[in-house]
Design a protein around this motif. Structure first.
Motif, PDB file in Angstrom:
ATOM      1  N   ASN A 188       0.820  -1.210   0.000  1.00 34.63           N
ATOM      2  CA  ASN A 188       0.000   0.000   0.000  1.00 34.63           C
ATOM      3  C   ASN A 188       0.849   1.253   0.000  1.00 34.63           C
ATOM      4  OD1 ASN A 188      -2.525  -1.436   0.179  1.00 34.63           O
ATOM      5  ND2 ASN A 188      -2.031  -1.885   2.315  1.00 34.63           N
ATOM      6  N   LYS A 189       0.182   2.390  -0.195  1.00 30.44           N
ATOM      7  CA  LYS A 189       0.876   3.673  -0.204  1.00 30.44           C
ATOM      8  C   LYS A 189       1.461   3.938   1.179  1.00 30.44           C
ATOM      9  CE  LYS A 189      -0.326   4.288  -4.448  1.00 30.44           C
ATOM     10  NZ  LYS A 189       0.668   4.152  -5.519  1.00 30.44           N
ATOM     11  N   PRO A 190       2.769   4.312   1.248  1.00 32.39           N
ATOM     12  CA  PRO A 190       3.446   4.380   2.545  1.00 32.39           C
ATOM     13  C   PRO A 190       3.194   5.662   3.347  1.00 32.39           C
ATOM     14  CG  PRO A 190       4.996   4.850   0.786  1.00 32.39           C
ATOM     15  CD  PRO A 190       3.703   4.496   0.123  1.00 32.39           C
ATOM     16  N   THR A 191       2.794   6.754   2.677  1.00 34.22           N
ATOM     17  CA  THR A 191       2.607   8.021   3.389  1.00 34.22           C
ATOM     18  C   THR A 191       1.183   8.534   3.199  1.00 34.22           C
ATOM     19  OG1 THR A 191       3.246   9.435   1.527  1.00 34.22           O
ATOM     20  CG2 THR A 191       5.023   8.596   2.927  1.00 34.22           C
ATOM     21  N   LYS A 192       0.780   9.443   4.071  1.00 27.51           N
ATOM     22  CA  LYS A 192      -0.571  10.003   3.989  1.00 27.51           C
ATOM     23  C   LYS A 192      -0.761  10.749   2.668  1.00 27.51           C
ATOM     24  CE  LYS A 192      -0.869  10.592   9.017  1.00 27.51           C
ATOM     25  NZ  LYS A 192       0.503  10.160   9.318  1.00 27.51           N
ATOM     26  N   TRP A 193       0.258  11.461   2.226  1.00 24.68           N
ATOM     27  CA  TRP A 193       0.122  12.256   1.007  1.00 24.68           C
ATOM     28  C   TRP A 193      -0.046  11.366  -0.226  1.00 24.68           C
ATOM     29  CZ3 TRP A 193      -1.643  16.379  -0.819  1.00 24.68           C
ATOM     30  CH2 TRP A 193      -1.262  16.885  -2.063  1.00 24.68           C
ATOM     31  N   THR A 194       0.769  10.316  -0.345  1.00 27.21           N
ATOM     32  CA  THR A 194       0.641   9.414  -1.493  1.00 27.21           C
ATOM     33  C   THR A 194      -0.676   8.653  -1.436  1.00 27.21           C
ATOM     34  OG1 THR A 194       1.917   7.741  -0.300  1.00 27.21           O
ATOM     35  CG2 THR A 194       3.117   9.130  -1.854  1.00 27.21           C
ATOM     36  N   MET A 195      -1.142   8.352  -0.225  1.00 27.99           N
ATOM     37  CA  MET A 195      -2.441   7.702  -0.080  1.00 27.99           C
ATOM     38  C   MET A 195      -3.555   8.604  -0.601  1.00 27.99           C
ATOM     39  SD  MET A 195      -4.521   6.842   3.411  1.00 27.99           S
ATOM     40  CE  MET A 195      -4.764   8.615   3.635  1.00 27.99           C
ATOM     41  N   LEU A 196      -3.486   9.891  -0.267  1.00 29.71           N
ATOM     42  CA  LEU A 196      -4.536  10.829  -0.693  1.00 29.71           C
ATOM     43  C   LEU A 196      -4.535  11.043  -2.199  1.00 29.71           C
ATOM     44  CD1 LEU A 196      -4.244  13.503   2.151  1.00 29.71           C
ATOM     45  CD2 LEU A 196      -6.073  11.833   1.820  1.00 29.71           C
ATOM     46  N   LYS A 197      -3.376  10.880  -2.836  1.00 29.56           N
ATOM     47  CA  LYS A 197      -3.294  11.064  -4.293  1.00 29.56           C
ATOM     48  C   LYS A 197      -3.734   9.821  -5.059  1.00 29.56           C
ATOM     49  CE  LYS A 197       1.031  12.382  -4.504  1.00 29.56           C
ATOM     50  NZ  LYS A 197       2.305  12.850  -5.107  1.00 29.56           N
ATOM     51  N   ASP A 198      -3.883   8.716  -4.325  1.00 37.19           N
ATOM     52  CA  ASP A 198      -4.265   7.452  -4.959  1.00 37.19           C
ATOM     53  C   ASP A 198      -5.790   7.335  -5.037  1.00 37.19           C
ATOM     54  OD1 ASP A 198      -3.593   4.814  -6.009  1.00 37.19           O
ATOM     55  OD2 ASP A 198      -4.511   4.057  -4.175  1.00 37.19           O
TER      56      ASP A 198
END
Length: 413
Positions: free
Chosen positions: A231-241
């Motif tokens: 999964n996306k490792p950071t909050k920011w990359t998660m939000l962009k996914d």
């Protein structure tokens, strides 16, 4: 101590110490959230509330919930579940009690909004809390037990709330006012108990042996490492996914249906009755959907963990709920919706790492909470038949969204 013996001991201790207690907490939360539906049997006439106004009042709770859920979950992750869940419960208990003294719709709008603010973070916080204690392959059963609070809350709330409304008028206050006052007190009491009873993490549990603490922390750490790679490792990359936004849209659809039904069940039953039905009789009839929901939630949670195929279970549950809405069959709808809910929150946790889970889970739940505003409003604005068909259509959209979701790793069973 053998590995099997450790697993058996941990399972027994968690099942006794954690699951019944969080189930009780959520029963009280759910009861205080939806008792507006029973209050409406007398309150709407006393305060001259129209169906449209009541629909908005039922839903405005979720506006406050939406804005404060993510910050609340982030705080809980930092300060610990014990302190933060206690704060949530004590504050919402006070607000529910104050609702018994309102004089007009404006007061009710304010307090319902504040109740959403106060309770924000409770449910996603509990879901996050379960990830600190249960492995992936155990979470469908654990969340299914938690979701039992919804039908059990219905079973308890329906007869108790209507009985209070019909029989308690102390100090010349209407029964619906005493319903809010008396049903707000348990949240205050349990909030204090949480401070002394809840254990934040396995490593802090005095009721586990050192061997048991080490085993469960090691297993959870193995899953966290695997999750961080997938999964996306950071909050920011998660939000962009797109993943988190698909999950939010999917749960928004289901949430709209769940709370559209929950708030309006008493009124729907009253409108479908051909003869005069007392409030207490409506309360008993309102228990039927909850009765059938309990085995549904338990079976779906158990079978989803057994097979590891949560997605298929989610789709089948929503199809059942759709058929129920189209046929105005409240019990069939409840089978689908409650079966879906426990399974979904186990499914949800698979898409986040330990660092992104507090924000991700809360974000999905907060956007979905807007469905708690939309659902009651739909049934307040449209006829019963039109509203039911519209909710079925929203579930169909949710199914299409779910079909686009993919995981790259399955649960080991």
């Amino acid at each position: 101590m053998t590995n099997d013996a450790i697993i058996k001991s941990i399972t027994r201790k968690r099942n006794i110490r954690i699951l019944p207690f969080i189930l009780l907490l959520y029963i009280v939360a759910y009861l205080d959230r939806v008792n507006m539906g029973f209050a409406a049997l007398e309150m709407n006439a006393e305060l001259a509330l129209t169906a449209e106004v009541f629909g908005l009042l039922s839903g405005i709770f979720f506006i406050g919930y939406f804005f404060f859920e993510v910050p609340s979950n982030m705080i809980m992750h930092k300060v610990g579940a014990r302190v933060w869940i206690a704060r949530i419960m004590i504050s919402w208990g006070i607000i529910v009690i104050l609702t018994g003294f309102i004089q007009n719709a404006t007061h009710l709008y304010i307090l319902r909004f504040l109740l959403g603010v106060a309770e924000a973070g409770f449910f996603p916080g509990i879901i996050l809390y379960l990830t600190y204690w249960f492995l992936e392959r155990e979470r469908s059963k654990a969340t299914a037990v938690l979701i039992l609070a919804l039908p059990i809350g219905g079973l308890i709330g329906a007869p108790v709330s209507t009985w209070i409304i019909d029989h308690i008028t102390w100090a010349n206050l209407s029964g619906w006012r005493w319903m809010f006052i008396l049903e707000g007190i348990p949240a205050l009491i349990l909030g204090v108990i949480v401070l002394f009873y809840l254990t934040n993490r396995p490593r802090e549990a005095k009721w586990l042996t050192e061997e048991e603490k080490n085993w469960i922390e090691q297993q959870l750490e193995i899953e966290r490492i695997a999750s961080s790679k997938m999964n996306k490792p950071t909050k920011w990359t998660m939000l962009k996914d797109l993943t988190v936004w698909k999950l939010s849209a999917f749960y928004f659809a289901a949430y709209t249906a769940i709370y559209g039904l929950s708030f309006w069940i008493p009124t729907i039953i009253k409108s479908l009755s051909e003869v005069h039905t007392t409030n207490l009789e409506i309360g008993w009839l309102s228990m039927l959907p909850s009765l059938v929901a309990i085995p549904s939630a338990l079976f779906v949670g158990w079978n989803a963990d057994r097979t590891g195929n949560l997605k298929k279970h989610l789709i089948i549950c929503l199809i059942i709920a759709m058929v129920g809405f189209i046929g105005c069959a409240l019990s069939l709808t409840s089978i689908g919706l409650y079966g879906f809910t426990g399974c979904f929150f186990a499914y949800l946790t698979f898409f986040f790492t330990e660092s992104t889970a507090p924000v991700g889970i809360a974000l999905v739940n907060s956007f979905a909470a807007l469905g708690g505003f939309v659902g009651p409003t739909i049934l307040g604005m449209f006829t019963l038949t039109s509203g039911m068909f519209l909710l079925a259509g929203i579930l169909l959209v949710g199914i299409f969204i779910l079909l686009t979701m993919k995981r790259t790793r399955e649960i080991s069973t």
